[in-house]
Design a protein around this motif. Structure first.
Motif, PDB file in Angstrom:
ATOM      1  N   ALA A  56      90.616  -0.075  65.482  1.00 37.16           N
ATOM      2  CA  ALA A  56      90.198  -0.933  64.372  1.00 37.16           C
ATOM      3  C   ALA A  56      88.720  -1.293  64.493  1.00 37.16           C
ATOM      4  N   LEU A  57      88.263  -1.545  65.710  1.00 38.42           N
ATOM      5  CA  LEU A  57      86.849  -1.858  65.911  1.00 38.42           C
ATOM      6  C   LEU A  57      85.967  -0.668  65.548  1.00 38.42           C
ATOM      7  N   GLU A  58      86.401   0.529  65.911  1.00 35.00           N
ATOM      8  CA  GLU A  58      85.615   1.717  65.562  1.00 35.00           C
ATOM      9  C   GLU A  58      85.531   1.885  64.044  1.00 35.00           C
ATOM     10  N   ALA A  59      86.644   1.655  63.362  1.00 37.07           N
ATOM     11  CA  ALA A  59      86.642   1.778  61.902  1.00 37.07           C
ATOM     12  C   ALA A  59      85.698   0.759  61.275  1.00 37.07           C
ATOM     13  N   GLU A  60      85.765  -0.483  61.745  1.00 40.55           N
ATOM     14  CA  GLU A  60      84.897  -1.524  61.191  1.00 40.55           C
ATOM     15  C   GLU A  60      83.426  -1.193  61.401  1.00 40.55           C
ATOM     16  N   ASN A  61      83.110  -0.644  62.556  1.00 39.19           N
ATOM     17  CA  ASN A  61      81.709  -0.374  62.868  1.00 39.19           C
ATOM     18  C   ASN A  61      81.174   0.891  62.206  1.00 39.19           C
ATOM     19  N   MET A  62      82.009   1.582  61.452  1.00 37.48           N
ATOM     20  CA  MET A  62      81.520   2.673  60.614  1.00 37.48           C
ATOM     21  C   MET A  62      80.967   2.148  59.294  1.00 37.48           C
ATOM     22  N   LEU A  63      81.259   0.878  58.989  1.00 31.66           N
ATOM     23  CA  LEU A  63      80.745   0.260  57.769  1.00 31.66           C
ATOM     24  C   LEU A  63      79.282  -0.138  57.964  1.00 31.66           C
ATOM     25  N   PRO A  64      78.530  -0.258  56.874  1.00 28.40           N
ATOM     26  CA  PRO A  64      77.138  -0.693  57.010  1.00 28.40           C
ATOM     27  C   PRO A  64      77.059  -2.136  57.476  1.00 28.40           C
ATOM     28  N   TYR A  65      76.008  -2.444  58.223  1.00 32.45           N
ATOM     29  CA  TYR A  65      75.787  -3.804  58.710  1.00 32.45           C
ATOM     30  C   TYR A  65      75.328  -4.673  57.543  1.00 32.45           C
ATOM     31  N   PRO A  66      75.661  -5.971  57.538  1.00 31.63           N
ATOM     32  CA  PRO A  66      75.107  -6.849  56.503  1.00 31.63           C
ATOM     33  C   PRO A  66      73.583  -6.724  56.443  1.00 31.63           C
ATOM     34  N   SER A  67      73.040  -6.761  55.256  1.00 25.74           N
ATOM     35  CA  SER A  67      71.607  -6.544  55.063  1.00 25.74           C
ATOM     36  C   SER A  67      70.784  -7.569  55.838  1.00 25.74           C
ATOM     37  N   LEU A  68      69.784  -7.059  56.587  1.00 27.14           N
ATOM     38  CA  LEU A  68      68.931  -7.912  57.410  1.00 27.14           C
ATOM     39  C   LEU A  68      67.465  -7.653  57.092  1.00 27.14           C
ATOM     40  N   PRO A  69      66.602  -8.671  57.210  1.00 26.59           N
ATOM     41  CA  PRO A  69      65.158  -8.419  57.169  1.00 26.59           C
ATOM     42  C   PRO A  69      64.766  -7.463  58.293  1.00 26.59           C
ATOM     43  N   ASN A  70      63.694  -6.727  58.105  1.00 23.60           N
ATOM     44  CA  ASN A  70      63.312  -5.676  59.055  1.00 23.60           C
ATOM     45  C   ASN A  70      63.121  -6.200  60.473  1.00 23.60           C
ATOM     46  N   ASP A  71      62.429  -7.323  60.622  1.00 24.12           N
ATOM     47  CA  ASP A  71      62.166  -7.847  61.964  1.00 24.12           C
ATOM     48  C   ASP A  71      63.456  -8.292  62.653  1.00 24.12           C
ATOM     49  N   ALA A  72      64.388  -8.840  61.895  1.00 25.00           N
ATOM     50  CA  ALA A  72      65.665  -9.252  62.473  1.00 25.00           C
ATOM     51  C   ALA A  72      66.464  -8.031  62.916  1.00 25.00           C
ATOM     52  N   ALA A  73      66.468  -6.987  62.083  1.00 30.53           N
ATOM     53  CA  ALA A  73      67.175  -5.757  62.444  1.00 30.53           C
ATOM     54  C   ALA A  73      66.564  -5.127  63.694  1.00 30.53           C
ATOM     55  N   LYS A  74      65.237  -5.171  63.797  1.00 34.65           N
ATOM     56  CA  LYS A  74      64.566  -4.617  64.970  1.00 34.65           C
ATOM     57  C   LYS A  74      64.929  -5.405  66.226  1.00 34.65           C
ATOM     58  N   ALA A  75      64.969  -6.727  66.122  1.00 32.92           N
ATOM     59  CA  ALA A  75      65.346  -7.558  67.273  1.00 32.92           C
ATOM     60  C   ALA A  75      66.765  -7.253  67.727  1.00 32.92           C
ATOM     61  N   LEU A  76      67.644  -6.963  66.778  1.00 35.91           N
ATOM     62  CA  LEU A  76      69.022  -6.607  67.105  1.00 35.91           C
ATOM     63  C   LEU A  76      69.071  -5.228  67.763  1.00 35.91           C
ATOM     64  N   ASP A  77      68.337  -4.280  67.214  1.00 39.28           N
ATOM     65  CA  ASP A  77      68.319  -2.921  67.766  1.00 39.28           C
ATOM     66  C   ASP A  77      67.748  -2.894  69.180  1.00 39.28           C
ATOM     67  N   GLU A  78      66.744  -3.731  69.436  1.00 40.74           N
ATOM     68  CA  GLU A  78      66.104  -3.753  70.750  1.00 40.74           C
ATOM     69  C   GLU A  78      66.846  -4.639  71.738  1.00 40.74           C
ATOM     70  N   ARG A  79      67.930  -5.248  71.306  1.00 35.09           N
ATOM     71  CA  ARG A  79      68.783  -6.107  72.127  1.00 35.09           C
ATOM     72  C   ARG A  79      68.070  -7.357  72.617  1.00 35.09           C
ATOM     73  N   VAL A  80      67.012  -7.757  71.916  1.00 36.18           N
ATOM     74  CA  VAL A  80      66.458  -9.088  72.167  1.00 36.18           C
ATOM     75  C   VAL A  80      67.467 -10.119  71.678  1.00 36.18           C
ATOM     76  N   ILE A  81      68.148  -9.760  70.606  1.00 35.12           N
ATOM     77  CA  ILE A  81      69.231 -10.572  70.065  1.00 35.12           C
ATOM     78  C   ILE A  81      70.493  -9.721  70.058  1.00 35.12           C
ATOM     79  N   CYS A  82      71.605 -10.338  70.394  1.00 32.98           N
ATOM     80  CA  CYS A  82      72.885  -9.628  70.510  1.00 32.98           C
ATOM     81  C   CYS A  82      73.913 -10.319  69.631  1.00 32.98           C
TER      82      CYS A  82
END
Length: 513
Positions: A29-55
């Protein structure tokens, strides 16, 4: 992950010989959910998430349920449930039976309930003329049922602060059974808790490392008398509500991006704190506006939870490493927990975090704010110490330890914990441990938790494990990766053949082969 890699990963889950059918369903179920697009984020917030500064704690790309749900179980027993076709409880057996039914309908990030309620207060009105001898086997069967049918180490029951026959029997049953689940918090209030009841709870800790003890006076000041629950990994949240999401910031990564302590406090940390709020808002917008959870849930319809009593949690971790890095940039080779200037900087950081959270509104949240939480780690954390804890293996003596961490506790209203490791000789002198607890509370500690040497049951980052189980898993090569706390250190347990029956879905949110 590519579509093909997702398919391969799902195939590994399905074919894995160590997972039960329910565990396979959970991970799929977790794999299926994570195939969906992430809620829309501002670019800097998405970058912080991708770089694992924020989890985002791997909660999933589409938050269709709150992370933690804290129903009003007393109201449920008193009124019954139209949805579940249950009449109000008439006696003790009714109450136990109804709770076991409702627990299976309370969602959470783990897919099992993380909050069982203030179980002594909930059950006390239904005791009637039952004697201690009659209540004991009923509660023991109930406690065993919880462990066997809801085998998640983050399932959490609360008792106290007042004394009752149920409170004492639960303490008796819990220490006898030595179960991993449910986790247990005893709420202590100097104005209403008898000293011999606290002593019984402390004696239990000496033999089972449970219960966790909460400072009820500090909790009441935040939520109101009896208007909260302590759940999962020491998260304090509004009752009849819960926690909508938990997003945490890696202070070590923020420190890496800072030129100095001043730059950290005035520029870099404020920038990433704002990104964290943006991620929280995006996730809550999806939960409240797109998931239909609050429109569809019978828990809302029947008044057991209210959408406006859910708080998003603003989590932090890696304080010790952040402080060391920042002071190293200033030419100081000192460590948090062992140096006055390092400790002082950590308190300044906590105060800065708390002030930001208090000043910053969120789109959806209890009192229009997030709640600051000292997050106690997940299995994928490498090179960071949970929350504001002193790094494992470097802890000072117990009194110094408690006095060092206590100043942080005033700031983390949604939960903070420090695991005190105590030699097993304390079993011969529980009064000494009780004095440590009372002294810590008088110094401002919000939560008191101890691992006692020689016990089979120990706390990991926040949940319980049996050391005998870990040894057995290692010998058998089980596949579950988890983080666990020994006396003075943590270690990764690579479990390769079979999973423990009582597991922690919150610590390992996704399946890793």
């Amino acid at each position: 992950m590519t579509e093909q890699s997702v398919i391969q990963h799902c195939q590994q889950i399905v074919e894995n010989p160590t997972l039960s059918p329910e565990q396979k369903r959970h991970f799929l179920a977790l794999e299926a959910e994570n195939m969906l697009p992430y809620p829309s984020l501002p670019n800097d917030a998405a970058k912080a998430l991708d770089e694992r500064v924020i989890c985002d704690m791997y909660e999933g790309h589409a938050p269709y349920k709150p992370r933690y749900v804290l129903p009003d179980y007393a109201k449920f027993l008193a009124q019954g449930s139209r949805y579940l076709e249950l009449e109000p409880a008439q006696d003790f057996d009714d109450a136990l039976n109804m709770l076991t039914i409702l627990y299976h309908h309370v969602p959470s990030v783990t897919s099992m309930p993380v909050y069982l309620g203030r179980i002594d207060k909930i059950l006390l009105p239904y005791v009637g003329e039952l004697t201690e001898e009659q209540l004991y086997p009923k509660l023991k069967r109930f406690w065993r049922y919880l462990d066997r049918t809801l085998p998640d180490a983050f399932m959490h029951a609360n008792i106290g602060p007042e004394d009752s026959i149920i409170t004492r029997l639960i303490l008796k049953v819990d220490v006898e059974l030595q179960q991993v689940a449910p986790n247990l918090t005893f709420i202590y209030d100097a104005n209403s808790t008898p000293s011999d009841l606290l002593h019984q709870a402390i004696t239990n800790i000496c033999h089972s490392s449970k219960p966790h003890i909460a400072n009820g006076i500090l909790q009441d000041a935040v939520f109101g008398k009896d208007e909260y629950g302590i759940v999962s990994c020491y998260n304090s949240l509004p009752q009849s509500g819960g926690g909508s999401t938990l997003v945490r910031i890696n202070l070590k990564e923020v420190a890496k991006r800072s030129q100095s302590s001043h730059d950290f406090l005035e520029n870099v940390l404020p920038f990433y704190m704002q990104k964290q709020i943006e991620i929280i808002d995006a996730r809550c917008e999806f939960l409240y506006e797109k998931s239909n959870f609050f429109e569809q849930s019978f828990l809302v319809e029947e008044g057991l939870i209210s959408p406006d009593r859910f708080a998003p949690m603003f989590g932090i971790y890696g304080m010790a490493e952040a402080v060391a890095l920042l002071l190293e940039k200033e030419g100081k080779q000192v460590a948090y927990g062992d140096n006055e200037s390092a400790n002082k900087l950590s308190y300044i950081i906590s105060e800065k975090l708390a002030q930001f959270v208090a000043d910053t509104p969120v789109k959806y949240g209890w009192k229009q704010r997030a709640m600051l939480h000292a997050q106690s780690g997940i299995s994928s954390d490498i090179g960071t110490t949970p929350a504001t804890r002193i790094p494992y293996g470097t802890e000072p003596d117990p009194v110094t330890h408690l006095m060092t961490v206590a100043p942080h506790h005033q700031f983390y209203t949604s939960g903070i914990s420090d695991i005190l490791t105590v030699d097993e000789t304390i079993k011969q002198n529980p009064d000494a441990l009780m004095q440590l607890c009372l002294g810590a509370f008088s110094s401002g500690l919000r939560e008191f938790t101890a691992n006692v040497g020689g016990n089979d049951l120990v706390r990991v980052t926040g949940y319980m494990v049996r050391l005998s189980d870990l040894k057995k898993y290692k010998e058998e090569g089980s596949r579950l990766n988890t983080t666990w706390l020994g006396d003075e250190a943590t270690a990764n347990c690579h479990i390769t053949e079979r999973k423990p029956r009582v597991i922690s879905h919150e610590q390992q949110m996704r399946f890793n082969k």
